[in-house]
Enzyme design. Structure first.
Site, PDB file in Angstrom:
ATOM      1  NE  ARG A 210      40.689  27.877  38.812  1.00  0.00           N
ATOM      2  CZ  ARG A 210      40.180  28.136  37.620  1.00  0.00           C
ATOM      3  NH1 ARG A 210      40.993  28.328  36.593  1.00  0.00           N
ATOM      4  NH2 ARG A 210      38.872  28.187  37.449  1.00  0.00           N
ATOM      5  CD  GLU A 239      45.427  34.381  38.709  1.00  0.00           C
ATOM      6  OE1 GLU A 239      44.262  34.749  38.415  1.00  0.00           O
ATOM      7  OE2 GLU A 239      46.014  33.480  38.095  1.00  0.00           O
ATOM      8  CG  HIS A 256      43.772  33.445  34.951  1.00  0.00           C
ATOM      9  ND1 HIS A 256      43.452  33.121  36.247  1.00  0.00           N
ATOM     10  CD2 HIS A 256      43.141  32.515  34.176  1.00  0.00           C
ATOM     11  CE1 HIS A 256      42.654  32.069  36.262  1.00  0.00           C
ATOM     12  NE2 HIS A 256      42.445  31.678  35.010  1.00  0.00           N
TER      13      HIS A 256
END
Length: 384
Positions: A210, A239, A256
């Protein structure tokens, strides 16, 4: 039966079309209006699922086709009588293959002929970290794992874990922790100024967990200092509006997508389909293997003249080379500031098909047992 689903979930019709009427929406912008008349909600990690989204709706089942669950308020769902399912481990192998490809590139960049001479510290030994440790050990790497919650739960009867400081002393430090915002084992900004300062120039830091596990401001400052580590980021704070300056300072930047192999995404859909079928008392007859297409690359062949590490690098990068995602990411982030967030999401939505190592058959003619063992450990199918 009305199913509202993130448009990026693969094979929605194949798995869920027989269960209800599917309405696809953007996971990033999913709203109260979108879910108000839904009976089933299917999401990925970009949707915050909580009281603010679902209160007053008809939703009785929520499934997230992802490993992570920090975007879901499970306590509120349980108190509201809403069933919940995730897909733990669904894309673990995809993330592992991302990390292996990055390590192979790093070894080549540093002139390390035998990549297993690099020590690896894994922080977080869950589905992804555990699978990574297993593969690296089969490849003869020196591997240590740090996982304080597991060490506390399992005690002396469990796996041998090391301290965070010991893991951080390795040549490669790779993060696979969930995002925990508070408590004894909080991971929010686990890597701040002090820990980033402890990493040196010869080291590689990889984050596929993360974005919030690393403090962006502290990392920016550290990368401006001498003797800074090499950094690879697949996940980012804030993000999809990532820090443009940080993008310029890291070695490899991806949007990601470490877990975005086709196999990983489809397995996530299958696991939630199975959970929903159990919840509704329906037979779960569908399997991911039914829907996987023929891979674009089906076979590679090496002869007795092939060198082991060079051959492994060719095979790994034929399946996945993160530099391609890095190039697409940098092009997208060169757009005007207001367009970068949507561009980041488009990179994920329109991600090209990526197959795992197991989809490729490796033909080895007259090669050594060591070379055969390497390809087996990586997860390729062999034809001798």
């Amino acid at each position: 039966m009305r199913i509202v689903a993130d448009e990026n979930i693969p094979l929605l019709d194949s798995f869920f079309g027989d269960i209800g009427e599917i309405h696809r929406v953007s996971g990033r912008t999913m709203s109260v209006t979108d879910v108000q008349n839904a009976d089933i909600l299917l999401v990925r990690s970009v949707t915050r699922v909580n009281q603010a989204l679902l209160e007053g709706s008809r939703v009785r089942f929520v499934g997230t086709c992802t490993i992570g669950t920090d975007h879901v308020d499970q306590q509120w769902l349980a108190s509201s009588g809403i069933a919940f399912s995730a897909a733990p481990g669904c894309n673990a192998n995809s993330v592992v293959e991302y990390v292996l490809s990055v390590i192979s590139l790093h070894a080549e960049r540093r002139g390390v002929a035998d990549w297993s001479k690099l020590s690896v510290g894994i922080i977080g030994a869950g589905n992804v970290g555990g699978e990574l440790a297993h593969k690296l050990e089969r490849l003869d790497f020196d591997v240590v794992c740090c996982d304080p919650p597991r060490a506390e739960r399992e005690g002396d009867d469990g796996q041998a874990f090391v301290s965070l400081e010991e893991a951080m002393a390795c040549d490669v430090v790779t993060l696979h922790t969930p995002l925990i915002r508070e408590g004894d084992h909080a991971t929010l900004h686990l890597f701040g100024q002090d820990r980033l300062s402890a990493l040196k120039e010869h080291q590689l830091l990889i984050n596929t967990s993360r974005g919030e596990v690393i403090d962006t401001s502290a990392l920016l400052a550290r990368l401006d200092e001498p003797n800074a580590p090499t950094v690879v980021l697949d996940v980012w704070e804030q993000e999809p509006r990532i820090h443009a300056e940080l993008l310029e300072k890291v070695w490899i930047a991806t949007p990601h997508i470490a877990g975005y192999s086709l196999e990983g995404k489809v397995q996530g859909s299958e696991m939630v389909y199975q959970a929903l079928s159990r919840y509704m008392g329906l037979p779960a007859r569908k399997k991911a293997g039914q829907f996987l297409p023929e891979p674009a690359l089906a076979k590679l062949s090496f002869t007795s003249a092939a060198q082991e590490m060079n051959s492994a690098n060719i095979a790994i990068r034929s399946c996945y080379d993160p530099r391609q995602d890095d190039a697409r990411m940098r092009l997208a982030m060169s757009l005007p500031a207001e367009e970068r967030g949507p561009a980041f999401d488009r990179l994920r939505r329109d991600y090209p098909v990526r197959r795992e190592f197991s989809s490729v058959k490796i033909q080895l003619k007259g090669t050594s047992k060591s070379m055969q063992d390497t390809f087996r450990a990586l997860g390729f199918k062999l034809k001798l």
